[in-house]
Scaffold this active site. Structure first.
Site, PDB file in Angstrom:
ATOM      1  N   HIS A 254       0.794  -1.248   0.006  1.00  0.00           N
ATOM      2  CA  HIS A 254       0.127   0.061   0.025  1.00  0.00           C
ATOM      3  C   HIS A 254       0.752   1.241  -0.004  1.00  0.00           C
ATOM      4  O   HIS A 254       0.812   2.072  -0.785  1.00  0.00           O
ATOM      5  CB  HIS A 254      -0.856  -0.095   1.233  1.00  0.00           C
ATOM      6  N   GLU A 255       1.752   1.302   0.883  1.00  0.00           N
ATOM      7  CA  GLU A 255       2.602   2.377   1.081  1.00  0.00           C
ATOM      8  C   GLU A 255       3.578   2.696  -0.214  1.00  0.00           C
ATOM      9  O   GLU A 255       3.959   3.648  -0.527  1.00  0.00           O
ATOM     10  CB  GLU A 255       3.599   2.630   2.155  1.00  0.00           C
ATOM     11  N   HIS A 258       1.786   4.586  -2.832  1.00  0.00           N
ATOM     12  CA  HIS A 258       1.930   5.841  -2.661  1.00  0.00           C
ATOM     13  C   HIS A 258       3.326   6.627  -3.060  1.00  0.00           C
ATOM     14  O   HIS A 258       3.618   7.472  -3.844  1.00  0.00           O
ATOM     15  CB  HIS A 258       1.733   6.336  -1.050  1.00  0.00           C
ATOM     16  N   GLU A 284      -4.612   7.795  -3.286  1.00  0.00           N
ATOM     17  CA  GLU A 284      -5.064   6.384  -2.475  1.00  0.00           C
ATOM     18  C   GLU A 284      -5.261   5.523  -3.461  1.00  0.00           C
ATOM     19  O   GLU A 284      -5.172   4.325  -3.182  1.00  0.00           O
ATOM     20  CB  GLU A 284      -6.380   6.651  -1.716  1.00  0.00           C
TER      21      GLU A 284
HETATM   22 ZN    ZN Z   1      -3.279   5.004   1.881  1.00  0.00          ZN
END
Ligand code: ZN
Length: 490
Positions: A254-255, A258, A284
């Site tokens: 997830h990170e 980003h 996101e």
């Molecule tokens: Zn996030």
């Protein structure tokens, strides 16, 4: 532009201080850190609302420099004007009161959640709601005060459009969730996964996806995050639990999502608005795309599963790829948003969107929140939380004054599916590339269509430019139906 670059440097110093606070700062340094942050935030705010900026913008807006509205100079003028206008409309006294009240409210929320004691948090949430309504009034809005708050996180989004979109989404999601129960067995993910191996495996996968460790790092924290300090410096942080493979691994992905966005922004526009990400939802969308659409896909694990087994022979030695893949995609109606699977996740967000909108509009009293929360969970997810701790006290957003933020999670999921389905049309054989461990084709496509575009277009327009269609919930539903119908063999 020199001025905005300096503002950007100030923001970057604040980011670095906050990264340090969340990773390595000794606890006793908190008071000094608070002073440092307050001083820099104050300087940043004063510079942003300086009347001289309004005058300079006025001159620029009447010049030939903004002739082409999509040229970098014009985009920068547009965005600096927007930010300046927003910040100037809110009186400093209200900004300070919000900062003070939300700091205390977060503290009370933590204690209230621990003890599942909603009455303890109630007066603080009440104060936050009153202040956020005052903020919305100061900012101005057309029909719904909620829109003024939403604008902070998702510029251009309107609550009536979101309500329509979310209603349509809910009508599709509820029957799909009903078809996917009972949940799959995920006990293999709870075996023993040594912490150092979780870290080395996570780092290896992050690098294989394209995250540049020469320009970034991965550290340990309490709540995973990605912090973009500036060019060449993007820092990810996660947490590890020896009996939970998913939590650390998927939060790293997830990170990384980003981080790939930040590392893919155009270096020529660093430090100016056109070089930035247009909205929280778009940011996101990249986190969710790499975490879920890519990272929970079958071809991804065809490549990585033998490597995972080599890293964790004790936990995975006797587990087949099919069973592992089903485990990382198990669907379960749970009361907790943060750990929800990708099918039920948006139902959690829809509950919060309805309730926070009603709170701001004055259609729901804070005292009625626990009852309204439980009723919405019964309707949307078919479950009732056993306590307020796993009900309306589970998230810290409202105590922190973040109202109008939750919808960006769902919009991000919708954007991710729409972008991925377009990429799959334009790039032949994405599945085969993933199964061979090649992710550069997808990353290159996203860089060109999204990352390099910076803030040239608002988020919705950028999605339309990249996919040929305005934002839509249907690609997401198609993605879920295809994937989970096959997985659950229904
Ligand atoms: Zn996030």
């Amino acid at each position: 532009m020199q001025r905005t670059r300096q503002d950007e440097l100030l923001a970057s110093c604040l980011e670095l201080l906050s990264w340090d606070e969340l990773t390595y700062m000794p606890r006793a340094g908190a008071a000094q850190r608070g002073e440092q942050m307050a001083l820099l935030s104050g300087i940043y705010h004063d510079r942003a609302v300086d009347a001289r900026i309004g005058e300079l913008l006025g001159e620029l807006e009447n010049s030939t420099l903004v002739g082409d509205p999509l040229a970098p100079a014009a985009v920068n003028v547009r965005e600096i004007r927007r930010a300046h206008q927003r910040m100037s409309r809110v009186p400093r006294s209200l900004v300070e009161e919000l900062a003070r009240v939300t700091t205390l409210a977060q503290h009370e929320w933590e204690a209230a959640r621990r003890e599942s004691d909603f009455p303890r948090f109630r007066p603080w949430l009440q104060k936050v709601i009153v202040l956020k309504r005052r903020e919305a009034d100061a900012l101005g809005y057309e029909a719904d005060p909620y829109d003024a708050l939403l604008e902070e996180h998702e510029p251009g989004a309107r609550s009536t459009d979101l309500a329509r979109l979310f209603d349509a989404l809910r009508r599709e999601l509820v029957p799909l969730v009903n078809r996917l129960t009972p949940p799959a067995d995920m006990s293999v993910l709870r075996r023993e996964y040594p912490l150092d191996r979780q870290e080395s495996f996570g780092k290896a996968v992050a690098a294989a996806l394209g995250f540049d460790f020469e320009a970034g790092r991965l550290d340990t924290t309490v709540h995973p995050f990605c912090s973009a300090i500036g060019p060449g410096d993007c820092r990810l942080a996660t947490r590890y639990d020896v009996h939970d493979f998913s939590d650390a691994f998927f939060s790293i992905l997830h990170e990384v999502g980003h981080g790939l966005y930040e590392q893919g922004l155009d270096p020529d526009h660093q430090g100016t608005p056109i070089g930035e990400v247009p909205s929280v939802a778009l940011h996101e969308s990249q986190a969710r795309l790499w975490e879920n659409t890519v990272g929970r896909s079958r071809p991804f694990w065809e490549h990585f599963y033998p490597r995972a087994r080599a890293h964790f022979p004790g936990a995975l030695g006797d587990v087949k790829l099919d069973d592992f893949h089903l485990a990382v995609n198990h669907v379960e109606r749970s009361p907790i948003r943060a750990t929800a699977d990708e099918v039920t996740y948006n139902l959690h967000i829809l509950v919060r969107f309805d309730l926070e909108r009603a709170l701001i509009a004055g259609n729901l009293e804070v005292a009625e929140l626990p009852g309204a929360w439980n009723e919405a969970y019964r309707q949307y997810l078919g479950i009732t939380p056993r306590s307020d701790a796993e009900g309306c006290l589970q998230d810290g957003h409202w105590g922190a004054g973040l109202i109008g933020y939750f919808p960006t999670y769902t919009l991000g999921n919708l954007f991710a599916a729409q972008l991925f389905s377009r990429a799959a049309v334009e790039l032949a054989d994405l599945d085969c590339s993933f199964a061979r461990g090649r992710f550069d084709g997808l990353l290159g496509w996203l860089r060109e269509k999204i990352y390099r575009q910076g803030h040239r277009y608002p988020a919705g327009r950028l999605i339309e430019q990249a996919t040929g269609r305005p934002p839509d919930y249907r690609p997401f539903i198609e993605y879920l139906s295809n994937k989970y119908t096959a997985l659950y063999s229904i």
